[in-house]
Design an enzyme around this catalytic site. Structure first.
Site, PDB file in Angstrom:
ATOM      1  CB  THR A  51      -1.127  26.866 -19.689  1.00 50.65           C
ATOM      2  OG1 THR A  51      -0.115  26.979 -18.674  1.00 50.65           O
ATOM      3  CG2 THR A  51      -1.365  28.223 -20.326  1.00 50.65           C
ATOM      4  CB  CYS A  55       7.729  27.658 -16.060  1.00 52.59           C
ATOM      5  SG  CYS A  55       6.475  27.489 -17.331  1.00 52.59           S
ATOM      6  NE  ARG A  62       2.381  38.062 -23.709  1.00 52.91           N
ATOM      7  CZ  ARG A  62       1.379  38.532 -24.443  1.00 52.91           C
ATOM      8  NH1 ARG A  62       1.015  37.880 -25.549  1.00 52.91           N
ATOM      9  NH2 ARG A  62       0.752  39.632 -24.076  1.00 52.91           N
ATOM     10  CB  CYS A  86       7.525  24.402 -19.035  1.00 55.49           C
ATOM     11  SG  CYS A  86       7.887  25.478 -20.431  1.00 55.49           S
ATOM     12  CG  ASP A 445      43.283  22.101   7.742  1.00 53.95           C
ATOM     13  OD1 ASP A 445      43.225  20.952   7.283  1.00 53.95           O
ATOM     14  OD2 ASP A 445      43.847  23.049   7.168  1.00 53.95           O
TER      15      ASP A 445
END
Length: 515
Positions: A51, A55, A62, A86, A445
């Site tokens: 695609t 992402c 999906r 995305c 400390d």
């Protein structure tokens, strides 16, 4: 963490390098994204080659077939391969990777994140880091797989995408806020990266409307104890500069003579909301960088906890208070002032003096802010509530900074220790609260000495031995111990009346005072 079932990767050499940079195998990445595990958000990105998008592991879409997927260690590396972000999971909202990198590379990434390459060239930027441009490029390529220019371009594009989606700012103003020199360069870069015009992204988000406060979201990986962070900043809010209520933190912000306010508060899901009022959008890179560092949003606490909880004491603390982070300060300079003023006084006493510094700066220079180094050199500090030795330390540091003899971004321990009144506690505490070193540990400390001694003061040598196995996350161990001393001292084997975070703490850094 997802297990590695021992499957043999069939990836090419490039993917093998990318998985090495991620620190996870392909099988682990697959398991994390199928589970939509928020603990891995920002640690890697899933490139869907079929695609052309990439992402976050938590993407609600999906899940794509594994054969169509390639994993990337950063958004910059995904975009370098021609992928676009995305629209559903919005990679621009992911937290940072949380990976430990070489010091010069971490400094470079922090500088780029704050907009350093907007103001200067790469060779000049490299010089500020004490390296050559060639060395810096090699570090980026070796550990990140991308050039500094790609990291900077991705930062600009993703910030612009966020502003287009979440705000009503005009596109021209967004271009400049993201760091582009002109609207033409912004349009060209956007079109080249995403194959569409910026206005198409705006059409998917909100349209320009009436002027309103600018609010953006910053993501983090759970667990995250927001209430503990607010409690920390509430106790240390500088009068006239900061204020903290039950729901959020606010701070004055000055940018090129313009004063505004920044508010940070919990948002929905794993996000903080950052709201700006009266602040120029061009200041956004600097503000978002500071807020991310201050609120420790990029830490991989699951990884840190897995290491620290091998110690039974820290395991008890983590079980009682999961999500305790390592709070940082607004700037390296401010943290150093706080550390010096805080020597041998309570937190409350130190904050009172810091408030007086702001008030005197406003009275003498007309700005309600902490004094710049040059202003501090000239500021009248008589009667401010500090001994003369500590005033000399403050002004000595200010003089070194104003003259250029000291640069905090690249300061070495020996440079700081050479300054009168600066000792190991101040240096370690400064590094810890600047987010410069997650392994910084102020072993002298008193609160830490008593926390590890069950109420008795443990010698510094034994404190160092006790904390050595916590490397490289000793700073988080210190943060957990301080938090427990304030909220649950019984976990440390101490009565509930033990000194809390506002108690006087002995810090033997000033040779003219005693602990």
């Amino acid at each position: 963490m997802p297990h590695d079932p021992g499957e043999r990767d069939t990836t090419d050499d490039g993917e093998q390098h990318e998985h090495a940079r991620i620190g996870l195998s392909r099988a682990q990445c697959l398991e994390a994204r199928l589970a939509r595990d928020a603990r891995f958000d920002g640690r890697f990105f899933t490139g869907v080659l079929s695609t052309g998008i990439y992402c976050r592991p938590i993407c609600p879409a999906r899940a794509p077939h594994e054969r169509n997927v390639r994993y990337f260690p950063s958004a910059a590396s995904a975009e370098q391969h021609g992928l676009r972000p995305c629209l559903r999971c919005r990679p621009e909202l992911a937290p940072g990777s949380g990976r430990r990198l070489p010091e010069v590379l971490e400094l470079a990434l922090k500088g780029i994140d704050g907009g350093a390459l907007t103001e200067q060239s790469l060779p000049a930027f490299a010089r500020t880091l004490g390296v050559t441009e060639r060395t810096l490029r090699r570090q980026f390529e070796r550990h990140l797989g991308v050039a500094p220019s790609q990291v900077e371009l991705t930062r600009r594009l993703l910030l612009a995408k966020r502003l287009l989606t979440e705000t009503s700012l005009p596109i021209t103003e967004i271009a400049f806020a993201a760091g582009f020199a002109s609207i033409r360069r912004f349009n060209d870069a956007w079109q080249h990266a995403y194959a569409m015009a910026p206005r198409a992204e705006r059409a998917l988000g909100q349209s320009p409307g009436e002027e309103a406060p600018l609010t953006l979201r910053l993501g983090y990986r759970p667990p995250y104890d927001v209430s503990a962070m607010l409690a920390f900043y509430r106790l240390r809010a500088i009068p006239g500069l900061e204020r903290v209520d039950e729901k959020g933190y606010e701070r004055r912000y000055d940018y090129r003579g313009q004063t505004g306010w920044i508010r940070v508060e919990p948002g929905e899901g794993h996000y903080l909301n950052v709201t700006l009022r009266g602040v120029a959008p061009r200041a956004l890179p600097d503000i978002l960088h500071r807020v991310r560092r201050m609120w420790d949003l990029d830490a991989d606490l699951a990884q840190i906890s897995a290491h620290l909880t091998q110690d039974p004491l820290l395991a008890r603390l983590a079980a009682h208070s999961p999500g305790v982070r390592l709070p940082a300060g607004w700037s390296d300079y401010e943290v150093l002032l706080r550390a010096i003023v805080g020597q041998q006084v309570s937190v409350k006493g130190a904050i009172t003096i810091m408030g007086r510094l702001v008030a005197r700066t406003e009275a003498q220079f007309g700005a309600a802010a902490l004094p710049t180094p040059a202003q501090l050199c000239a500021l009248n500090l008589d009667g401010i509530g500090m001994p003369g030795s500590r005033i000399r330390t403050l002004q000595g540091v200010a003089s070194a900074l104003a003259s250029g003899a000291l640069t905090l971004a690249t300061a070495r321990d020996e440079q700081l220790l050479a300054l009168p009144g600066i000792g190991p506690w101040t240096v370690a505490y400064w590094r810890l609260r600047c987010g410069l070193d997650t392994d910084a540990f102020p072993a002298s400390d008193l609160v830490l000495q008593k926390a590890l001694g069950g109420g008795d003061k443990l010698p510094v040598k034994e404190v160092l031995e006790r904390s050595a196995p916590w490397h490289p996350w000793r700073g988080y161990g210190a943060s957990w111990l301080w938090h427990a001393m304030s909220t649950a001292p019984a976990l440390l084997g101490m009565p509930s009346t033990s000194p809390a975070g506002g108690a006087k703490v002995a810090r033997p850094d000033n040779p003219e005072t005693t602990s």
